[in-house]
Design an enzyme around this catalytic site. Structure first.
Site, PDB file in Angstrom:
ATOM      1  N   SER A  15     -42.423 -86.335  19.649  1.00  0.00           N
ATOM      2  CA  SER A  15     -41.366 -86.111  18.652  1.00  0.00           C
ATOM      3  C   SER A  15     -40.021 -86.721  19.025  1.00  0.00           C
ATOM      4  O   SER A  15     -39.117 -86.779  18.188  1.00  0.00           O
ATOM      5  CB  SER A  15     -41.185 -84.612  18.409  1.00  0.00           C
ATOM      6  OG  SER A  15     -42.265 -84.091  17.678  1.00  0.00           O
TER       7      SER A  15
ATOM      8  N   LYS B  61     -38.749 -89.396  16.695  1.00  0.00           N
ATOM      9  CA  LYS B  61     -38.281 -89.118  15.334  1.00  0.00           C
ATOM     10  C   LYS B  61     -36.885 -89.652  15.034  1.00  0.00           C
ATOM     11  O   LYS B  61     -36.681 -90.294  13.991  1.00  0.00           O
ATOM     12  CB  LYS B  61     -38.352 -87.616  15.060  1.00  0.00           C
ATOM     13  CG  LYS B  61     -39.770 -87.064  14.985  1.00  0.00           C
ATOM     14  CD  LYS B  61     -39.762 -85.546  14.889  1.00  0.00           C
ATOM     15  CE  LYS B  61     -41.163 -84.978  14.811  1.00  0.00           C
ATOM     16  NZ  LYS B  61     -41.153 -83.497  14.796  1.00  0.00           N
TER      17      LYS B  61
ATOM     18  N   TYR C 215     -47.872 -92.120  11.856  1.00  0.00           N
ATOM     19  CA  TYR C 215     -47.140 -91.123  12.631  1.00  0.00           C
ATOM     20  C   TYR C 215     -47.818 -90.827  13.962  1.00  0.00           C
ATOM     21  O   TYR C 215     -47.167 -90.722  15.005  1.00  0.00           O
ATOM     22  CB  TYR C 215     -46.990 -89.848  11.802  1.00  0.00           C
ATOM     23  CG  TYR C 215     -46.278 -88.738  12.531  1.00  0.00           C
ATOM     24  CD1 TYR C 215     -44.929 -88.852  12.849  1.00  0.00           C
ATOM     25  CD2 TYR C 215     -46.954 -87.576  12.897  1.00  0.00           C
ATOM     26  CE1 TYR C 215     -44.263 -87.835  13.524  1.00  0.00           C
ATOM     27  CE2 TYR C 215     -46.302 -86.551  13.569  1.00  0.00           C
ATOM     28  CZ  TYR C 215     -44.961 -86.689  13.883  1.00  0.00           C
ATOM     29  OH  TYR C 215     -44.313 -85.683  14.548  1.00  0.00           O
TER      30      TYR C 215
ATOM     31  N   TYR D 267     -34.915 -78.023  16.359  1.00  0.00           N
ATOM     32  CA  TYR D 267     -35.629 -77.148  15.424  1.00  0.00           C
ATOM     33  C   TYR D 267     -34.912 -75.807  15.248  1.00  0.00           C
ATOM     34  O   TYR D 267     -33.700 -75.777  15.039  1.00  0.00           O
ATOM     35  CB  TYR D 267     -37.080 -76.957  15.879  1.00  0.00           C
ATOM     36  CG  TYR D 267     -37.790 -78.238  16.174  1.00  0.00           C
ATOM     37  CD1 TYR D 267     -37.878 -79.250  15.205  1.00  0.00           C
ATOM     38  CD2 TYR D 267     -38.356 -78.483  17.423  1.00  0.00           C
ATOM     39  CE1 TYR D 267     -38.531 -80.449  15.459  1.00  0.00           C
ATOM     40  CE2 TYR D 267     -39.005 -79.673  17.692  1.00  0.00           C
ATOM     41  CZ  TYR D 267     -39.093 -80.663  16.703  1.00  0.00           C
ATOM     42  OH  TYR D 267     -39.726 -81.835  16.975  1.00  0.00           O
TER      43      TYR D 267
ATOM     44  N   VAL E 193     -43.304 -82.678  22.679  1.00  0.00           N
ATOM     45  CA  VAL E 193     -44.270 -81.778  23.303  1.00  0.00           C
ATOM     46  C   VAL E 193     -44.964 -82.371  24.522  1.00  0.00           C
ATOM     47  O   VAL E 193     -45.698 -81.675  25.215  1.00  0.00           O
ATOM     48  CB  VAL E 193     -45.339 -81.305  22.279  1.00  0.00           C
ATOM     49  CG1 VAL E 193     -44.708 -80.461  21.201  1.00  0.00           C
ATOM     50  CG2 VAL E 193     -46.103 -82.483  21.701  1.00  0.00           C
TER      51      VAL E 193
END
Length: 446
Positions: free
Chosen positions: A46, A49, A171, A223, A241
């Site tokens: 991630s 992103k 992705y 988040y 992660v």
């Protein structure tokens, strides 16, 4: 720290070493610092992103991208269903639903396929060519049903510009790109440097796009823990992660960590703790102090490049670093780098000229004192031109007035109260410091 668990929902990630831990920092001058396993490869996950979001913004502009994906904190986990009422837009490009949309917005042409654009773009941020960990890609693709479900849900609401399987395929490959903590620090530094890679000097995105991405990272990058993160650490950040974590200090630095064990929010436990400690110790919180204008280091000479006005017998013996302005963490890093550069030129003595410095913050004070002590431990003789006594005792006070070289630079004070402890010999002028150092080094040789 033994807390946290290595991510297991992507089976291949369970192979990561839970003891691995690396840190890297890249300054706006392109100086790279690292510790631990900062060059161990892992998949970006991630942390990709914000950079793919930057590519979409660069290609389409903020208004067009915002028509497809929002910029508001979701207050939910990274893989939550988070769609805006009425429009079906994902809350932001940092959650999985929004990231699927952002990568799908990247143009796809026969000459420049979508994923090849993404891979090339990530490589420009990192300053080198990157590749894909195919084993992680296959593992992620085999177990990525929730992301496929999110893609179909967004598509059903009219918010996905491509087929869901195409979107998730891109992705998954994006997340499986292989990087190191050093790569991520360079990438974060590129955003902090207004879109210019400070190592390669390549303009990757515009200053406007870099600012837009950092704004979304600050409010949404962590988040449902974004508010707590910004309060305590105070830096735009993004976690992944696989154990990767980045933070950016605008106009100051890019910071990255790698450590696989994660907390409940999917953030590296050790990375989070390290960033919090660094922010507190070095005063890195975004709201504490702005970047300083102007040049900090005004002169660097080495033994091979004698200082201006050197007399006979001084060539090759004394290196000089001169600084100006108010010194905080960022400015102190520049001075330390210059001192190391000066000390590497072979001169036995190093002079630090602080006459044009008008203030030294406690963090910078400690950093500089430790840096001078390190030079002495490496065998250099160190002297100051610091008549006001900002880093040592004022000229003429105690034993710091040029009456020989002390055995060490002494202990650094932790705050601004009380007189400074004894340090290197102090001189009223650069010429006097250089002459005295050269004479004493000559006497030692004989």
């Amino acid at each position: 720290m033994r807390q946290g668990e290595v991510a297991s929902y992507i089976p291949e990630l369970t192979r990561a070493d839970p003891d691995a831990f690396g840190l890297a920092l890249v300054s706006m001058d392109g100086h790279v610092y690292s510790a631990g396993e900062a060059r161990t490869p892992f998949t970006v996950q991630s942390v990709s992103k914000p950079f793919v979001y930057a590519l979409a913004l660069a290609e389409l502009g903020l208004d067009e991208v915002s028509a497809w994906v929002g910029s508001e904190p979701s207050g939910e986990a990274f893989n939550a269903i988070s769609l805006e009422r009425g429009t079906g837009r994902p809350a932001n490009a940092m959650v999985n639903a929004g990231a699927l949309v952002a990568s799908s917005l990247v143009p796809d042409t026969p000459e420049h396929p979508r994923f090849e654009r993404i891979l090339t773009f990530l490589g420009r941020f990192a300053g080198r060519s990157l590749d894909v960990d195919e084993a992680v890609y296959r593992s992620e693709s085999a177990t990525g049903d929730r992301n496929r479900a999110l893609a179909y849900l967004v598509r059903s609401a009219g918010g996905l510009p491509v087929d869901p399987l195409t979107a998730t395929g891109t992705y998954f490959r994006q997340c499986a790109v292989r990087v190191t903590a050093v790569d991520l620090a360079v990438m974060a530094a590129t955003l902090a440097h207004g879109g210019v890679n400070p190592v390669t000097e390549d303009r990757v995105v515009s200053e406007e796009v870099a600012a837009q991405v950092l704004a979304v990272m600050a409010t949404c990058g962590m988040y449902d823990a974004s508010g707590e993160w910004l309060l305590r650490v105070g830096l735009p950040a993004k976690s992944g992660v696989s154990g990767g974590l980045i933070a950016a200090g605008p106009a100051r630095f890019g910071l990255a960590a790698y450590s696989p064990p994660l907390d409940a929010a999917g953030t590296s436990v050790r990375g989070r703790a390290a960033f919090a400690a660094l922010s507190e110790r070095l005063g890195l919180h975004l709201m504490l102090n702005p970047a300083l204008p102007g040049s900090t280091v005004t002169l660097v000479t080495t033994g091979e490049d004698p200082p201006p006005g050197s007399g006979r017998g001084e060539e090759g013996r004394v290196a000089v670093v001169a600084a100006q302005g108010s010194l905080d963490f960022t400015a102190a890093e520049r001075v330390l780098y210059a001192l190391d550069e000066a000390g590497s030129g072979g001169a036995p003595s190093v002079v630090l000229d602080l006459r044009q410095v008008n203030g030294i913050e406690p963090v910078a004070y400690a950093m500089l004192r430790q840096g001078l002590a390190r030079l002495e431990r490496a065998g250099h003789h160190v002297a100051l031109v610091d008549p006001a006594g900002r880093l040592g005792a004022p000229y003429g006070v105690g034993g710091a007035s040029g009456d020989g070289f002390p055995a060490s630079a002494g202990g650094a004070r932790s705050g601004g109260d009380g007189p400074p402890s004894a340090g290197p010999p102090n001189f009223p002028s650069r010429d006097e410091a250089v002459a005295r150092c050269a004479r004493e080094d000559g006497e030692r040789e004989t």
